[in-house]
Write an enzyme that holds these catalytic residues in place. Structure first.
Site, short mmCIF file in Angstrom:
data_model
loop_
_atom_site.label_atom_id
_atom_site.label_comp_id
_atom_site.label_asym_id
_atom_site.label_seq_id
_atom_site.Cartn_x
_atom_site.Cartn_y
_atom_site.Cartn_z
N MET A 80 52.60 52.27 33.51
CA MET A 80 51.59 52.88 34.38
C MET A 80 50.30 53.11 33.59
SD MET A 80 53.60 55.24 37.06
CE MET A 80 53.72 56.69 36.05
N GLY A 81 50.14 52.38 32.48
CA GLY A 81 48.93 52.54 31.67
C GLY A 81 48.97 53.81 30.84
N ASN A 82 47.79 54.27 30.39
CA ASN A 82 47.69 55.41 29.49
C ASN A 82 48.60 55.15 28.28
OD1 ASN A 82 46.84 57.90 28.56
ND2 ASN A 82 48.34 59.04 29.75
N HIS A 133 54.47 52.30 23.85
CA HIS A 133 54.30 51.10 24.68
C HIS A 133 54.02 49.88 23.81
CE1 HIS A 133 52.98 54.30 27.63
NE2 HIS A 133 53.85 53.65 28.36
N LYS A 166 63.83 53.70 26.22
CA LYS A 166 64.96 54.59 26.49
C LYS A 166 64.55 56.05 26.66
CE LYS A 166 68.71 52.21 24.10
NZ LYS A 166 69.66 52.35 22.99
N ASP A 211 62.84 57.24 28.94
CA ASP A 211 63.13 57.47 30.37
C ASP A 211 64.53 56.95 30.65
OD1 ASP A 211 60.52 58.54 31.12
OD2 ASP A 211 59.80 56.55 30.62
N GLN A 230 65.82 56.38 34.26
CA GLN A 230 65.13 55.21 34.83
C GLN A 230 65.77 53.92 34.33
OE1 GLN A 230 60.75 54.78 35.31
NE2 GLN A 230 60.84 53.66 33.41
#
Ligand code: PAF
Length: 277
Positions: free
Chosen positions: A26-28, A33, A144, A146, A149
């Site tokens: 989702m960016g940011n 990332h 991991k 999340d 998810q």
């Protein structure tokens, strides 16, 4: 690095890339990332990072409007990391009409984070399935941190027989143990000093289980009390089995301790896996 906003353009660009690996975001973006992109690089000819803040996974009282949009800085980081394609669709591109069909995850969507965030995992699963259909990757990478998810998405891919390998990457931590997260940016300086306590409490709980303690409920309650005593508001600290995040029985060997707690107005999550041998 190509920056693409429409599905038509994306399909044209990826038509000559049968081996692409996608990292949905989702960016940011932060270092965690970037590590996901590092994981993707050796696995596919083409690394695609999607950036889309998905309204469908935010509750009415959550921070959808406030969620930081840092597109240019994100692109800089991705370029430096060796990403090949950034897919940054508009809301109109992802949801051109009301999304009346959805992926309805099973019981797991109502427990732990799902109990605190009703509808969240339905929104995540639905958008990720759409992203998969748009990108048609051979593999996808999720962090991991999340954990719930990851399990929802891995089980979705398995049950719906999607021809996509799901790769789960280890959580990236700051030196003091705090799991990297976009939400860390909301912490004040004093909260940032306190924040690694979540990891410390999880580590202590994991050590107890590793040392042979099996009274999981006591460990959970004591861990939450420890955080509460320091001014946190824990939503849960729970020892679960890895495969479906249900309560383990004494035969379950692959466990994970998942936690969510508020520090001031910021809600942090973290987890630690452990296998009893
Ligand atoms: O983890 C995230 O950033 C999001 O939940 C995801 C997987 C990109 C779906 O919107």
């Amino acid at each position: 690095m190509d920056v693409i906003h429409s599905v038509t353009e994306l399909r044209a660009r990826l038509a000559r890339e049968p081996n692409n690996v996608v990292v949905p975001t989702m960016g940011n973006l932060h270092e965690g990332h970037v590590k996901l992109v590092d994981n993707a690089k050796p696995r596919g000819a083409c690394t695609v990072v999607s950036i889309f803040v998905n309204r469908m996974q935010f509750g009415p009282k959550e921070d959808f409007e406030k969620y930081p949009r840092t597109f240019l800085a994100d692109c800089e980081k991705l370029k430096a990391a060796g990403c090949n394609v950034v897919f940054a669709p508009t809301e109109q591109e992802i949801y051109p009409e009301p999304q009346t069909f959805a992926v309805e995850p099973p019981e797991i969507q109502h427990i732990l984070d799902g109990a605190v965030r009703p509808g969240h995992f339905r929104g995540v699963a639905t958008v990720v399935l759409k992203l998969f259909n748009m990108v048609q990757p051979k593999a996808a990478i999720f962090g991991k941190k999340d954990y719930q998810q990851c399990i929802v998405l891995r089980n979705m891919v398995r049950q719906l027989a999607l021809p996509i390998e799901i790769i789960l990457a280890e959580t990236v931590r700051a030196e003091d143990g705090l799991a990297l997260s976009s939400r860390n940016g909301y912490l004040s300086a004093s909260e940032r000093k306190e924040a690694p306590q979540l990891f410390k409490v999880l580590t202590a709980a994991r050590d107890e289980v590793a040392a042979g303690k099996r009274d999981y409920q006591r460990i959970e309650l004591e861990s939450m009390a420890r955080l509460a005593g320091r001014g946190w508001k824990p939503d849960y600290i729970a020892i679960r089995r890895q495969s479906d995040l249900q309560e383990p029985d004494l035969n379950d060997r692959d466990l994970v301790i998942v936690a969510a707690a508020r520090l001031g107005v910021t809600r942090l999550i973290d987890n630690l896996e452990l296998s009893i041998r």
